[in-house]
Design an enzyme around this catalytic site. Structure first.
Site, short mmCIF file in Angstrom:
data_model
loop_
_atom_site.label_atom_id
_atom_site.label_comp_id
_atom_site.label_asym_id
_atom_site.label_seq_id
_atom_site.Cartn_x
_atom_site.Cartn_y
_atom_site.Cartn_z
N HIS A 148 0.58 -1.02 -0.05
CA HIS A 148 0.03 0.04 0.03
C HIS A 148 0.91 1.13 -0.12
CE1 HIS A 148 -3.42 2.93 1.01
NE2 HIS A 148 -2.71 3.17 2.12
N GLU A 213 -10.98 1.97 3.23
CA GLU A 213 -9.45 1.49 3.45
C GLU A 213 -9.74 0.23 4.24
OE1 GLU A 213 -6.18 4.58 3.01
OE2 GLU A 213 -6.88 4.53 5.03
N LYS A 267 -9.81 12.05 6.82
CA LYS A 267 -9.85 10.94 7.47
C LYS A 267 -10.84 10.99 8.84
CE LYS A 267 -6.27 8.28 5.59
NZ LYS A 267 -6.27 6.89 5.04
#
EC number: 3.7.1.2
Lengths: 439, 439
Positions: A148, A213, A267
């Site tokens: 990632h 995610e 986020k």
């Protein structure tokens, strides 16, 4: 020694439950699992209770504790569970966790004399609503997938994708605890600043590159005093369990805001947790050696131990599923977007994350959440985010019904799942971590 | 309108208290201030109580509330204060904050009939020990000084000191709530990974470049629901008060770990708060216009309002003092290392920080802490950290006793102070935010 790597009678693959649905090999919740959640009968406004999953049922611990006799040690260990306080139970430590696990395993096993008393304490999971399983004081998100990090690094810093610290420092940052939500809650599309390509003045509006995610979340059981690091040998014993974690991400907001202090608004609008905490004890049969790929440096001594090399990994298979509004209307099943395995994705073990987090003196507390970061595997189809799967939005994904996606549309529901299997062990799972995007 | 910019009878400069020490012009705590803390008689193990500073005394609110008669509205507003729960009081909102402030002002004013009943409820501040003033659910640290950001940017990214987002996005990141400590607690020097110049493999050991950061902390009074942003017009009303904040920083650990997700272990070992929360109401006389320097872009509309331009700034003078172990042994007074003013340092107002934080839907909660970031002023002597004052460790500072410092030595005590003055207003201060480094 790692107390969570020990097998005992609760892991016996021959063990069956008097709750019939727990003996179906497809269930996430056989008697070898026994995960905890905080729930109540949906729509009742009753007090939240700690429940344990068994098959498609949940054992209401407050009721179950009243229905049985206990030794003094059992009564002390069970008291916080009877009050609906998982944090207080976790704070009591591994000996009590093990005591309760062994008691639950005996009580729910086929042939248990407790069946008659406990059967009335079962509630169908489908009748429950869930809260977060515990109070999360602080939420830290790590970045443990080398794959990632490499893919994202190539997109955000084409000239400098992998920074030299990555292979030495378990990179992490502090997340937002207040906006954690439990599976099933809708997530509102965030609004914010972005800088479209070629512009010099940022724009303000709804996020256009909304992503999920795929992560696991480690739940801290016992904390440490400020200024007193947790050694790698002690780290596993501080962890209570594991949940699925979807760290929703607004990629366009992230790209504009993240330097130099890291992601913030991109986020912190919401992160979704699965309701069931699968305990580290339940995961013992799925422990695996942890080895670095050839050519990778070995960790510094404070992050290294024989026990961590021998059994630091836990083999959890992970899946991301998507259900669009059109699929839901048509009654079509969710489509699997990607699958990966924790050991293939994680460059650092759970124990290494705990030890690194505390090595400067930072204090962890019961209920703290440590995210693994997006668990993308080594191949492109194992990527744990749309940003990776769509190559930064350049390669749309075509779904079975003909719809296309680069990022999430309003009405899309993302479901994370996890499942453990190993020779000689009964397979178990994590339930689901689900969230739907609303405008 | 900004409710915190209104002057009323509690700000009357002619107001004096029957507590004589409150009328000394040098006190931080005249009757116009009335800050809150959570404290108990040192060494007694008594329950923590909410206290209000008046001169060199503290009014024990639990005792004071018992000693007086109250209207129904007063009783409801005071109930959480009587229980020692500042979070619950803050959650009740500005109308109750104002009701209690007005009541305290009348009760402590010279000539008040309450004097006889309240005098026994005073405790000398010197006899108290403090806890954190409230439970901090989430701690966010911003980066609002353009001067600090420019100087640090030059050191960490010589080829790219100021990133293009800085003038548009109030840059911030999530900090660690669990390791917040109150003034007076020692801070242990952290250990961690660093990459010394010229090395390819990091080293592990005690931090060699330990620093302080001079900040203010904004305490959130009332929160917002997840997904529901706070507009710039409403933002001030969500803030309860201001504290001093020392965001201790391990510069060598920071330099190695901070990319790409921001500072982590370099900041999360401890941050120190002053015990007294100076309310936004008390700061009303020190409100000032907020204007961007010429040539700077105006904020995007969601961060801009007439009220914010008219009175978005608060003029607080800030000072950093250092007392080394040798100075303490010799009985020498602390030396002032630097001074700055919030309006000279901050590129964003308190209201802008609240609005930006919530614009994507993130929910704030009562007791949340928003740090301003290091409040360095425009000239080098106004820098709020040793990293800046010593030019990255290259220019040692010589202290009056001949000692030199680039970064903090074991035994060093750092004291932050803040003070407000304005024509026609009684000056007030923040007490001290003090911490000593131990090995």
């Amino acid at each position: 020694m790692n107390p969570h790597a020990q097998l005992d009678a609760t892991h016996d693959p021959a063990l069956r439950s008097w709750v019939a649905s727990a003996n179906d090999g497809a269930t996430d919740f056989p008697i070898q699992n026994l995960p905890y959640a905080r729930a109540r009968r949906a729509g009742t406004g009753e007090p939240w209770r700690i429940v344990v999953a068994i098959g498609d049922q949940a054992l209401d611990l407050a009721a179950a504790i009243r229905a049985a006799e206990h030794t003094e040690a059992q009564a002390a260990a069970l008291a916080p569970l009877a009050c609906g306080d998982l944090n207080a139970f976790m704070a009591r430590g591994p000996a009590d966790w093990q005591l309760v696990r062994a008691s639950l395993s005996r009580a729910l096993a086929a042939g248990s004399p407790a069946e008659a008393a406990l059967a009335p304490c079962l509630v169908a999971q489908s009748a429950l609503e869930f809260s977060l399983p515990c109070r999360v004081g602080d939420y830290t998100d790590f970045y443990t997938s080398l794959h990632h990090a490499t893919t994202i690094g190539r997109m955000f810093r084409p000239d400098n994708p992998m920074l030299p610290n990555y292979r030495w420092v378990p990179i992490g940052y502090h997340g937002r605890a207040s906006s954690l939500v439990v599976s099933g809650q809708d997530v509102r599309r965030p609004t914010g600043q972005t800088l479209p390509p070629g512009h010099e003045v940022p724009q303000f509006g709804p996020c256009k590159r909304l992503d999920y995610e795929l992560e696991l979340g480690l739940i801290v059981g016992t904390g440490n005093a400020q200024g007193e690091p947790v050694s790698i040998g002690q780290a596993d014993a501080h962890l209570f369990g594991v949940v699925l974690l979807n760290d929703w991400s607004a990629r366009d907001i992230q790209a504009w805001e993240y330097q130099p202090l890291g992601p913030f608004l991109s986020k912190n609008f919401a992160s979704t947790l699965s309701p069931w905490v699968v305990t580290m004890a339940a995961l013992a049969p799925f422990r695996a050696p942890f080895t670095r790929p050839e050519g990778e440096p070995q960790p510094l001594p404070y992050l290294d131990s024989t026990a961590n090399r021998a059994a630091g990994a836990i083999d959890i298979a992970l899946h991301v599923q998507l259900e669009t509004a059109a699929m839901a209307s048509a009654g079509a099943p969710p489509v699997t977007l990607s699958s990966s395995r924790w050991p293939d994705a994680g460059y650092w073990t759970a124990a290494q994350l705990v030890t690194h987090h505390t090595v400067g003196g930072c204090n962890l507390q019961p209920g703290d959440l440590l995210g693994t970061g997006t668990l993308s595997g080594p191949t492109p189809d194992q990527a744990g985010s749309l940003l990776e799967l769509s190559m930064g939005g350049k390669a749309p994904i075509t779904l079975p019904n003909g719809e296309q996606r680069t990022f999430l549309a309003d009405g899309d529901r993302v479901v994370l799942r996890g499942r453990c299997s190993a020779p000689g062990a009964v397979s178990l799972g994590f339930g689901e971590c689900s969230g739907r995007i609303v405008a």
